[in-house]
Design a protein around this motif. Structure first.
Motif, PDB file in Angstrom:
ATOM      1  N   ASN A 195      32.234  33.728  44.683  1.00 45.58           N
ATOM      2  CA  ASN A 195      33.366  33.371  43.814  1.00 45.58           C
ATOM      3  C   ASN A 195      33.146  33.740  42.340  1.00 45.58           C
ATOM      4  N   LEU A 196      32.683  34.950  42.111  1.00 46.48           N
ATOM      5  CA  LEU A 196      32.435  35.390  40.739  1.00 46.48           C
ATOM      6  C   LEU A 196      33.744  35.612  39.979  1.00 46.48           C
ATOM      7  N   LYS A 197      33.776  35.081  38.763  1.00 45.27           N
ATOM      8  CA  LYS A 197      34.930  35.294  37.897  1.00 45.27           C
ATOM      9  C   LYS A 197      34.439  35.574  36.479  1.00 45.27           C
ATOM     10  N   LYS A 198      35.054  36.565  35.848  1.00 42.88           N
ATOM     11  CA  LYS A 198      34.699  36.887  34.473  1.00 42.88           C
ATOM     12  C   LYS A 198      35.942  37.339  33.719  1.00 42.88           C
ATOM     13  N   THR A 199      36.165  36.721  32.558  1.00 42.06           N
ATOM     14  CA  THR A 199      37.288  37.093  31.698  1.00 42.06           C
ATOM     15  C   THR A 199      36.754  37.538  30.343  1.00 42.06           C
ATOM     16  N   PHE A 200      37.533  38.386  29.687  1.00 42.53           N
ATOM     17  CA  PHE A 200      37.180  38.872  28.357  1.00 42.53           C
ATOM     18  C   PHE A 200      38.383  38.732  27.431  1.00 42.53           C
ATOM     19  N   LYS A 250      43.575  45.964  19.265  1.00 44.82           N
ATOM     20  CA  LYS A 250      43.404  47.368  19.645  1.00 44.82           C
ATOM     21  C   LYS A 250      43.279  47.507  21.156  1.00 44.82           C
ATOM     22  N   GLN A 251      42.515  46.614  21.773  1.00 48.05           N
ATOM     23  CA  GLN A 251      42.348  46.660  23.222  1.00 48.05           C
ATOM     24  C   GLN A 251      43.647  46.354  23.946  1.00 48.05           C
ATOM     25  N   GLN A 252      44.442  45.426  23.388  1.00 44.11           N
ATOM     26  CA  GLN A 252      45.744  45.126  23.976  1.00 44.11           C
ATOM     27  C   GLN A 252      46.641  46.360  23.967  1.00 44.11           C
ATOM     28  N   LYS A 253      46.539  47.110  22.899  1.00 42.01           N
ATOM     29  CA  LYS A 253      47.346  48.332  22.780  1.00 42.01           C
ATOM     30  C   LYS A 253      46.902  49.360  23.814  1.00 42.01           C
ATOM     31  N   ILE A 254      45.577  49.515  23.959  1.00 47.22           N
ATOM     32  CA  ILE A 254      45.045  50.461  24.933  1.00 47.22           C
ATOM     33  C   ILE A 254      45.430  50.047  26.354  1.00 47.22           C
ATOM     34  N   GLU A 255      45.336  48.731  26.614  1.00 47.57           N
ATOM     35  CA  GLU A 255      45.657  48.211  27.950  1.00 47.57           C
ATOM     36  C   GLU A 255      47.163  48.100  28.186  1.00 47.57           C
ATOM     37  N   LYS A 256      47.939  48.303  27.128  1.00 45.27           N
ATOM     38  CA  LYS A 256      49.395  48.190  27.196  1.00 45.27           C
ATOM     39  C   LYS A 256      49.809  46.812  27.716  1.00 45.27           C
ATOM     40  N   VAL A 281      43.805  37.814  27.082  1.00 40.93           N
ATOM     41  CA  VAL A 281      42.626  37.672  27.944  1.00 40.93           C
ATOM     42  C   VAL A 281      42.790  38.581  29.153  1.00 40.93           C
ATOM     43  N   LYS A 282      41.719  39.286  29.499  1.00 41.05           N
ATOM     44  CA  LYS A 282      41.725  40.133  30.693  1.00 41.05           C
ATOM     45  C   LYS A 282      40.793  39.530  31.740  1.00 41.05           C
ATOM     46  N   VAL A 283      41.298  39.369  32.943  1.00 41.10           N
ATOM     47  CA  VAL A 283      40.467  38.911  34.056  1.00 41.10           C
ATOM     48  C   VAL A 283      39.849  40.150  34.686  1.00 41.10           C
ATOM     49  N   ALA A 284      38.565  40.354  34.438  1.00 41.48           N
ATOM     50  CA  ALA A 284      37.890  41.558  34.929  1.00 41.48           C
ATOM     51  C   ALA A 284      37.455  41.415  36.380  1.00 41.48           C
ATOM     52  N   VAL A 285      36.965  40.220  36.737  1.00 40.45           N
ATOM     53  CA  VAL A 285      36.545  39.919  38.111  1.00 40.45           C
ATOM     54  C   VAL A 285      37.139  38.574  38.478  1.00 40.45           C
ATOM     55  N   ASP A 286      37.752  38.504  39.666  1.00 41.68           N
ATOM     56  CA  ASP A 286      38.561  37.332  40.004  1.00 41.68           C
ATOM     57  C   ASP A 286      38.212  36.793  41.392  1.00 41.68           C
ATOM     58  N   GLY A 287      37.256  35.841  41.437  1.00 37.49           N
ATOM     59  CA  GLY A 287      36.919  35.184  42.704  1.00 37.49           C
ATOM     60  C   GLY A 287      36.255  36.092  43.709  1.00 37.49           C
ATOM     61  N   LEU A 288      35.368  36.952  43.247  1.00 43.34           N
ATOM     62  CA  LEU A 288      34.779  37.972  44.115  1.00 43.34           C
ATOM     63  C   LEU A 288      33.537  37.447  44.825  1.00 43.34           C
TER      64      LEU A 288
END
Length: 258
Positions: free
Chosen positions: A9-14, A19-25, A30-37
């Motif tokens: 159940n690995l979870k990681k948010t950043f 600038k990152q919001q613009k790149i990610e559109k 907050v970005k959930v990079a890994v969600d319950g893995l």
């Protein structure tokens, strides 16, 4: 089979900068990079994490390698918690990433000796291991050449050997053939197969279907931070090619028509 590594159940948010919001559109902060893995790796196998760029593969490997701490969940290596005992877990794994930057003014000889001492390897054992690995990868001729003057392929080989100076039972490779010429890439992949023959557990992350098909006993497909399927190649593919099966899963995960 003997589970040597268990991710639960690995979870990681950043947090995302403007600038990152613009790149990610996105307007999300907050970005959930890994969600319950979750997944397990067995002793003496090559396990592949397959997914597109940005799927969460590297973040997962960094959590396993104790470089970053999960927000939730844990990883156990031979029963030892990466969250509670990161230093002990670190001594049992080797981690090679393309983001490992070697200092330009050091030599392969110096780097190998430095990391051997860091891991507490007996000097006699270290010298024997260095001779074997340097010979196998053709580093011996460049042992006293500064990193700045090495080719990209040779730098990758040096990075590989210093990541396994302590002869760990679990070796983790993030995109092991990324940016390598075909000859160097074959040298690396052949060595991964050799490690498996020696009973080591190898975990590789990649987005290259042919690499998974050549190397891996089992594969976990990560899409958008989630493990969509995890099994033997035969069971994952179900009679399809790995590429076709991946895009079937990807389309379903993204809500697209196949």
């Amino acid at each position: 089979m003997n589970e040597i590594l268990i991710a639960t159940n690995l979870k990681k948010t950043f947090k995302l900068s403007a600038k990152q919001q613009k790149i990610e559109k996105t307007t999300q902060k907050v970005k959930v990079a890994v969600d319950g893995l979750s997944f397990s790796a067995y002793r003496g196998e090559i396990f592949g994490l397959l997914g597109p760029n940005g799927a969460g593969k590297t973040t997962t490997l960094r959590m396993i390698a104790t470089l970053i701490r999960p927000d939730e969940g844990d990883v156990t290596v031979e029963g030892i918690s990466a969250v509670s005992n990161p230093s002990e877990v670190r001594g049992r794994i080797g981690f090679l990433t393309s983001e490992l930057k070697l200092e330009d003014f050091f030599t392969p000889n110096y780097l190998f000796d430095f990391f051997s001492e860091l891991h507490g390897v007996d000097p006699g054992v270290s010298a024997k291991r260095k001779a074997e690995l340097f010979s196998k990868f053709g580093i011996d001729r460049f042992a006293e050449v500064k990193v700045a003057n090495l080719s990209t392929g040779m730098k990758q080989k040096v990075s590989l050997v210093i990541s396994i100076v302590h002869d760990p039972d679990i070796i983790i490779f993030d995109e092991p053939t990324n940016g390598l010429d075909v000859i160097t890439a074959k040298t690396v992949t052949d060595y991964l197969l050799e490690l498996r023959e020696r009973g080591k557990t190898v975990i590789v992350s990649t987005h290259i279907f042919s690499l998974v098909e050549k190397l891996c006993d089992r594969v976990g497909i990560i899409i958008d931070g989630k493990m969509t399927v995890c099994d033997t190649l035969e069971n994952v593919c179900g009679g399809m090619t790995l590429e076709d099966r991946f895009f079937e899963l990807y389309s379903a995960a993204m809500g697209e028509e196949v």
